[in-house]
Design an enzyme around this catalytic site. Structure first.
Site, PDB file in Angstrom:
ATOM      1  N   ASN A   1     -11.151  -2.878  -4.848  1.00 28.22           N
ATOM      2  CA  ASN A   1     -10.261  -1.635  -5.433  1.00 28.22           C
ATOM      3  C   ASN A   1     -11.048  -1.574  -6.781  1.00 28.22           C
ATOM      4  O   ASN A   1     -10.720  -0.618  -7.419  1.00 28.22           O
ATOM      5  CB  ASN A   1      -8.868  -2.284  -5.703  1.00 28.22           C
ATOM      6  CG  ASN A   1      -7.988  -2.290  -4.563  1.00 28.22           C
ATOM      7  OD1 ASN A   1      -7.028  -3.026  -4.367  1.00 28.22           O
ATOM      8  ND2 ASN A   1      -8.226  -1.269  -3.852  1.00 28.22           N
TER       9      ASN A   1
ATOM     10  N   ASP B   1       0.827  -1.059  -0.133  1.00 25.27           N
ATOM     11  CA  ASP B   1      -0.107   0.064  -0.156  1.00 25.27           C
ATOM     12  C   ASP B   1       0.849   1.239   0.114  1.00 25.27           C
ATOM     13  O   ASP B   1       1.794   1.510   0.591  1.00 25.27           O
ATOM     14  CB  ASP B   1      -0.719  -0.046   1.148  1.00 25.27           C
ATOM     15  CG  ASP B   1      -2.105   0.973   1.186  1.00 25.27           C
ATOM     16  OD1 ASP B   1      -2.569   1.528  -0.028  1.00 25.27           O
ATOM     17  OD2 ASP B   1      -2.413   1.469   2.320  1.00 25.27           O
TER      18      ASP B   1
HETATM   19  C1  IPE Z   1      -5.352  -2.538   0.468  1.00 20.37           C
HETATM   20  O1  IPE Z   1      -4.862  -1.306   0.094  1.00 20.37           O
HETATM   21  C2  IPE Z   1      -5.257  -3.432  -0.884  1.00 20.37           C
HETATM   22  C3  IPE Z   1      -3.946  -3.604  -1.741  1.00 20.37           C
HETATM   23  C4  IPE Z   1      -2.711  -3.075  -1.323  1.00 20.37           C
HETATM   24  C5  IPE Z   1      -4.141  -4.188  -2.852  1.00 20.37           C
HETATM   25  P1  IPE Z   1      -6.120  -0.280  -0.067  1.00 20.37           P
HETATM   26  O2  IPE Z   1      -5.424   1.191  -0.451  1.00 20.37           O
HETATM   27  O3  IPE Z   1      -7.154  -0.682  -1.044  1.00 20.37           O
HETATM   28  O4  IPE Z   1      -6.470  -0.358   1.409  1.00 20.37           O
HETATM   29  P2  IPE Z   1      -7.452   0.802   2.214  1.00 20.37           P
HETATM   30  O5  IPE Z   1      -8.697   1.410   1.140  1.00 20.37           O
HETATM   31  O6  IPE Z   1      -6.450   1.910   2.488  1.00 20.37           O
HETATM   32  O7  IPE Z   1      -8.082   0.295   3.128  1.00 20.37           O
HETATM   33  C1  IPE Z   2      -1.627   0.211  -3.339  1.00 20.44           C
HETATM   34  O1  IPE Z   2      -1.472   1.518  -3.435  1.00 20.44           O
HETATM   35  C2  IPE Z   2      -2.143  -0.339  -4.621  1.00 20.44           C
HETATM   36  C3  IPE Z   2      -3.456  -0.992  -4.764  1.00 20.44           C
HETATM   37  C4  IPE Z   2      -4.488  -0.960  -4.075  1.00 20.44           C
HETATM   38  C5  IPE Z   2      -3.686  -1.245  -6.246  1.00 20.44           C
HETATM   39  P1  IPE Z   2      -2.595   2.673  -3.466  1.00 20.44           P
HETATM   40  O2  IPE Z   2      -3.076   2.845  -4.813  1.00 20.44           O
HETATM   41  O3  IPE Z   2      -3.760   2.187  -2.375  1.00 20.44           O
HETATM   42  O4  IPE Z   2      -1.917   3.733  -2.770  1.00 20.44           O
HETATM   43  P2  IPE Z   2      -2.653   4.925  -1.675  1.00 20.44           P
HETATM   44  O5  IPE Z   2      -3.031   4.103  -0.493  1.00 20.44           O
HETATM   45  O6  IPE Z   2      -3.658   5.845  -2.372  1.00 20.44           O
HETATM   46  O7  IPE Z   2      -1.466   5.912  -1.367  1.00 20.44           O
HETATM   47 MG    MG Z   3      -4.041   2.450  -0.393  1.00 16.21          MG
END
Ligand code: IPE
Ligand code: IPE
Ligand code: MG
Length: 241
Positions: free
Chosen positions: A73, A25
């Site tokens: 997602n 993340d």
């Molecule tokens: C968790 O990250 C899912 C992945 C890293 C694939 P998210 O960015 O989706 O999680 P939340 O929304 O902060 O809980």
């Molecule tokens: C994790 O990074 C990747 C996926 C969930 C696909 P994020 O896209 O959630 O990154 P932040 O949380 O917005 O920084």
């Molecule tokens: Mg994220």
């Protein structure tokens, strides 16, 4: 025996986590900090995964499960989802060589049915290409959600017509996407969020948790070794004394 004493962290070869889960993340925030589009963060995040996977294989970790795309997602803007699918295709093609040739076994876990035929084909090809490797297993969680996984397990147990009295915890484990993986020892979550976001909720019952503010694209060897060293310093009691 102590080994791996660079840069400063010491980890022991005897007490390695056998199975590490990583919530990759912070890609979006990494990009935002640099004035870049979110996809740039995802691209650098994919590079970080390659390096971390190779390092885990070198250290001797048995299995790593990475959270790449959750069942939630899909709520992101269509543009980001579409671009993530393109990145996934590209990543899998490269991973066949870059990880497969390094003896890593690649597997996808999750509900793969909503993905395009092209992605499903690429996943099947990547799994087949690496199936005879003998090194670390890298499970890539795609359209993965722990609640969805448990629901899927319950449905398949019911369909198997086993009698209720014969169902035990092992029955459930055998129907999870991680049925072939060792117990989950350690969960790593970068990005500063202190939650599991629907990742491996059954498997994490006695996992050690490691959180850090580092954003995933910046996650490197020192963070990985730090997390493993921290794991090795924990006293796992499993409810005992
Ligand atoms: C968790 O990250 C899912 C992945 C890293 C694939 P998210 O960015 O989706 O999680 P939340 O929304 O902060 O809980
Ligand atoms: C994790 O990074 C990747 C996926 C969930 C696909 P994020 O896209 O959630 O990154 P932040 O949380 O917005 O920084
Ligand atoms: Mg994220």
């Amino acid at each position: 025996m102590k080994f791996w004493n660079k840069p400063k962290v010491k980890i022991e070869s005897e007490n390695l986590p056998r199975h590490i889960g990583i919530i990759m993340d912070g890609n979006g925030r990494w990009a935002k900090k640099r004035g870049l589009p979110r996809m740039a963060g995802h691209r650098y995040g994919a590079e970080a995964l390659k390096k971390v996977a190779l390092l885990c294989e070198e250290i001797g970790i048995n299995t790593v499960t990475v959270y790449a795309f959750s069942t939630e997602n899909w709520r992101r803007p269509k543009d980001e989802v579409d671009n993530l699918m393109l990145l996934l295709l590209e990543y899998l093609s490269r991973a066949q060589k870059e990880l497969g040739d390094k003896n890593i076994i690649l597997k996808a876990i999750g509900n793969l049915s909503p993905f395009s035929a092209e992605i499903k084909e690429k996943i099947a090809q990547t799994e087949a290409f690496t199936a005879n490797n003998t090194g670390m297993t890298l499970n890539i969680a795609l359209n993965y959600g722990a609640r969805d996984e448990i629901l899927h397990a319950i449905k398949s147990i019911v369909k198997s017509q086993v009698s209720a009295d014969d169902i035990d915890e092992q029955t459930i484990e055998r129907h999870l996407y991680t049925k072939d993986s060792p117990p989950l020892d350690l969960i790593i979550r970068p990005s500063g969020e202190l939650r599991l976001s629907n990742f491996l909720l059954w498997q994490c019952a006695y996992s050690e948790l490691w959180f850090s503010n580092v954003l995933w694209p910046d996650f490197d060897k020192k963070h990985l070794l730090g997390a493993i060293a921290d794991f090795q310093s924990r006293n796992r009691r499993y409810g005992g004394v």
